[in-house]
Design an enzyme around this catalytic site. Sequence first.
Site, PDB file in Angstrom:
ATOM      1  N   ASN A 139     -23.180 -46.217  -7.960  1.00 26.03           N
ATOM      2  CA  ASN A 139     -24.024 -47.384  -7.686  1.00 26.03           C
ATOM      3  C   ASN A 139     -25.275 -47.496  -8.561  1.00 26.03           C
ATOM      4  O   ASN A 139     -25.839 -48.578  -8.669  1.00 26.03           O
ATOM      5  CB  ASN A 139     -24.383 -47.452  -6.197  1.00 26.03           C
ATOM      6  N   GLU A 173     -28.149 -35.651  -2.364  1.00 26.95           N
ATOM      7  CA  GLU A 173     -28.716 -36.947  -1.965  1.00 26.95           C
ATOM      8  C   GLU A 173     -27.539 -37.790  -1.478  1.00 26.95           C
ATOM      9  O   GLU A 173     -26.588 -38.017  -2.231  1.00 26.95           O
ATOM     10  CB  GLU A 173     -29.401 -37.638  -3.152  1.00 26.95           C
ATOM     11  N   CYS A 213     -28.312 -46.721  -1.530  1.00 24.89           N
ATOM     12  CA  CYS A 213     -28.520 -45.754  -0.445  1.00 24.89           C
ATOM     13  C   CYS A 213     -29.791 -46.099   0.325  1.00 24.89           C
ATOM     14  O   CYS A 213     -29.944 -45.718   1.477  1.00 24.89           O
ATOM     15  CB  CYS A 213     -28.602 -44.350  -1.012  1.00 24.89           C
ATOM     16  N   GLU A 233     -35.958 -34.974  -5.569  1.00 24.09           N
ATOM     17  CA  GLU A 233     -35.690 -35.347  -6.947  1.00 24.09           C
ATOM     18  C   GLU A 233     -36.871 -36.155  -7.477  1.00 24.09           C
ATOM     19  O   GLU A 233     -37.644 -36.721  -6.713  1.00 24.09           O
ATOM     20  CB  GLU A 233     -34.438 -36.215  -7.027  1.00 24.09           C
TER      21      GLU A 233
HETATM   22  P1  NAD Z   1     -18.543 -40.047  -3.450  1.00 22.88           P
HETATM   23  O1  NAD Z   1     -19.012 -38.936  -2.577  1.00 22.88           O
HETATM   24  O2  NAD Z   1     -17.207 -40.608  -3.216  1.00 22.88           O
HETATM   25  O3  NAD Z   1     -18.560 -39.588  -4.972  1.00 22.88           O
HETATM   26  C1  NAD Z   1     -19.718 -39.062  -5.581  1.00 22.88           C
HETATM   27  C2  NAD Z   1     -19.297 -38.159  -6.723  1.00 22.88           C
HETATM   28  O4  NAD Z   1     -18.634 -37.007  -6.197  1.00 22.88           O
HETATM   29  C3  NAD Z   1     -18.312 -38.833  -7.697  1.00 22.88           C
HETATM   30  O5  NAD Z   1     -18.621 -38.457  -9.021  1.00 22.88           O
HETATM   31  C4  NAD Z   1     -16.992 -38.222  -7.259  1.00 22.88           C
HETATM   32  O6  NAD Z   1     -16.018 -38.218  -8.276  1.00 22.88           O
HETATM   33  C5  NAD Z   1     -17.416 -36.820  -6.881  1.00 22.88           C
HETATM   34  N1  NAD Z   1     -16.461 -36.083  -6.029  1.00 22.88           N
HETATM   35  C6  NAD Z   1     -15.543 -36.592  -5.171  1.00 22.88           C
HETATM   36  N2  NAD Z   1     -14.831 -35.592  -4.603  1.00 22.88           N
HETATM   37  C7  NAD Z   1     -15.314 -34.431  -5.102  1.00 22.88           C
HETATM   38  C8  NAD Z   1     -15.000 -33.057  -4.900  1.00 22.88           C
HETATM   39  N3  NAD Z   1     -14.021 -32.653  -4.081  1.00 22.88           N
HETATM   40  N4  NAD Z   1     -15.707 -32.144  -5.574  1.00 22.88           N
HETATM   41  C9  NAD Z   1     -16.709 -32.502  -6.404  1.00 22.88           C
HETATM   42  N5  NAD Z   1     -17.029 -33.782  -6.648  1.00 22.88           N
HETATM   43  C10 NAD Z   1     -16.347 -34.739  -6.003  1.00 22.88           C
HETATM   44  O7  NAD Z   1     -19.673 -41.178  -3.389  1.00 22.88           O
HETATM   45  P2  NAD Z   1     -19.647 -42.626  -4.090  1.00 22.88           P
HETATM   46  O8  NAD Z   1     -18.701 -43.493  -3.330  1.00 22.88           O
HETATM   47  O9  NAD Z   1     -19.486 -42.499  -5.557  1.00 22.88           O
HETATM   48  O10 NAD Z   1     -21.149 -43.104  -3.848  1.00 22.88           O
HETATM   49  C11 NAD Z   1     -21.577 -43.779  -2.708  1.00 22.88           C
HETATM   50  C12 NAD Z   1     -22.420 -42.864  -1.846  1.00 22.88           C
HETATM   51  O11 NAD Z   1     -23.515 -42.353  -2.587  1.00 22.88           O
HETATM   52  C13 NAD Z   1     -23.044 -43.587  -0.666  1.00 22.88           C
HETATM   53  O12 NAD Z   1     -22.904 -42.816   0.503  1.00 22.88           O
HETATM   54  C14 NAD Z   1     -24.512 -43.695  -1.043  1.00 22.88           C
HETATM   55  O13 NAD Z   1     -25.401 -43.793   0.022  1.00 22.88           O
HETATM   56  C15 NAD Z   1     -24.708 -42.436  -1.817  1.00 22.88           C
HETATM   57  N6  NAD Z   1     -25.894 -42.526  -2.664  1.00 22.88           N
HETATM   58  C16 NAD Z   1     -27.004 -41.798  -2.304  1.00 22.88           C
HETATM   59  C17 NAD Z   1     -28.159 -41.861  -3.060  1.00 22.88           C
HETATM   60  C18 NAD Z   1     -29.345 -41.038  -2.685  1.00 22.88           C
HETATM   61  O14 NAD Z   1     -30.136 -40.741  -3.565  1.00 22.88           O
HETATM   62  N7  NAD Z   1     -29.522 -40.672  -1.425  1.00 22.88           N
HETATM   63  C19 NAD Z   1     -28.193 -42.662  -4.194  1.00 22.88           C
HETATM   64  C20 NAD Z   1     -27.068 -43.399  -4.525  1.00 22.88           C
HETATM   65  C21 NAD Z   1     -25.908 -43.307  -3.752  1.00 22.88           C
END
Ligand code: NAD
Length: 479
Positions: free
Chosen positions: A149, A247, A281, A459
């Site tokens: 995102n 995060e 987020c 962060e």
């Molecule tokens: P996701 O957890 O599906 O994926 C995040 C990353 O993790 C991707 O690069 C993905 O390929 C990787 N991943 C997936 N499975 C894995 C595994 N088994 N081992 C290691 N890595 C793996 O999340 P998303 O759909 O890409 O992002 C949306 C989420 O991110 C939402 O929940 C949002 O709130 C959160 N987000 C949080 C912040 C924050 O700073 N708090 C900022 C932006 C987004």
Amino acid sequence: MTVLRKNLIDGEWLGEAGSHNINPSNTNDVVGEYASAGPEEARQAIAAAKAAFPSWSRSGPLARHAVLKKASDEIMARKDEIGRSLAREEGKTLAEGVGETIRAAQIFDFFAGETLRLSGEMVPSVRPGVGVEMTREGVGVVGIITPWNFPIAIPAWKIAPALAYGNTIVFKPAELVPESAWTIVDILHRAGLPKGVLNLVMGKGSVVGQAMLDSPDVNAISFTGSVGTGKRVAAASVEHMRKFQLEMGGKNPLVVLDDADLAVAVDCAINGAYFSTGQRCTASSRLIVTEGIHDRFVDAVKERLDKLVIGDALDAKTQIGPVVDQTQLKQDEDYIAIGRQEGAELAFGGERLERETPGFYLRPALFLGSTNAMRISREEIFGPVANVIRVKDYDEALAVANDTPFGLTSGICTTSLKHATHFKRNSEAGMVMVNLPTAGVDFHVPFGGRRGSSYGPREQGRYAMEFYTTVKTAYTLAG
Ligand code: NAD
């Protein structure tokens, strides 16, 4: 014609075509082709980062400053082109894409400066004649795993401090946004990073990400993404006794009190809940509104929603772009159905929209009459969907705001100094906004939350040092 973007491993661009990314505003538009790494490439990248660490960690501040400053300058000079490409692959508007790119440039500039400000402490020992020094050193190989995102800002706010404090990196971006990730790595590579210091491994989370989690040679992992994946990162990291930082999601409240300036409150709600298609987020997905202003606030929000231009992210008139992909669109629609089943009133939007090109267009949705116990109030939807929870007074509003498994941001709209001050002190969130949207933060101050939203050190800003360094205490007998 698209160009094949390869992975960067030990200073070499490697790999064959494995995946492509699609423009969510126009699914006929293929943005690019990308190499897809497997576990073996991940292991090679980790080995390269490990080999590069001793030299990079001992490089002087000027070497690190030069690379970070050069990268910042190039990102800023190319902000329109990179911002456009970001908007094309992620679906946020052109203005948001360019704004995010500028932010990435500012982050690299900030951490370029930090390389020259790194300091330690020296104190007298309790033993006469002995001096004690406290210094900070890089942690080692840092695994960086990012979501889709914020395709350039999140990689920037992890990569910049990691490099500034002398770490080497294996970077695994989200599958949906490889172009932004590749661009930032290409810029840093050409800015003069020695081979192996920054490695890019694009590919599936379950394959490449998992290989990083399973490696004893990854000394720290900085992860942003969903709670589910965050828990996997945590469990694997404990197993290897490595540092980790998570995060994750949010269900951020925006409290609107009777004494709020209505125009300010509506701006905060529209921006916080719906801009970036609600895919932040920090989005304010729970609008907690006191009785005296409820009807006026709801009418004004609906009026604004009705005027929002929803369309192709690359059209300069667009205010809300498409949802990022089919899976996220289905999740948004499923939650809209859940909200209705739970008894909330869908007062605006929620339906798919047709535009000139095939894309994942959804009209922003507003629920009324919801309670804080409903799933739409407790679970992160991550789309342009918000629900209004009507409350009696400030005390109830604060209680409802804090009753959540998350704790990233919170906001209050009020003209009362007393309530604003009380809310800042008592809101159980990492970031609190008064008369401002819950989303949209500065790049030079700490970012993070509590409970299910974040784990580990903050962060961004100088606080990033906590995660990307480890402290050494050295004793010297002066004689
Ligand atoms: P996701 O957890 O599906 O994926 C995040 C990353 O993790 C991707 O690069 C993905 O390929 C990787 N991943 C997936 N499975 C894995 C595994 N088994 N081992 C290691 N890595 C793996 O999340 P998303 O759909 O890409 O992002 C949306 C989420 O991110 C939402 O929940 C949002 O709130 C959160 N987000 C949080 C912040 C924050 O700073 N708090 C900022 C932006 C987004």
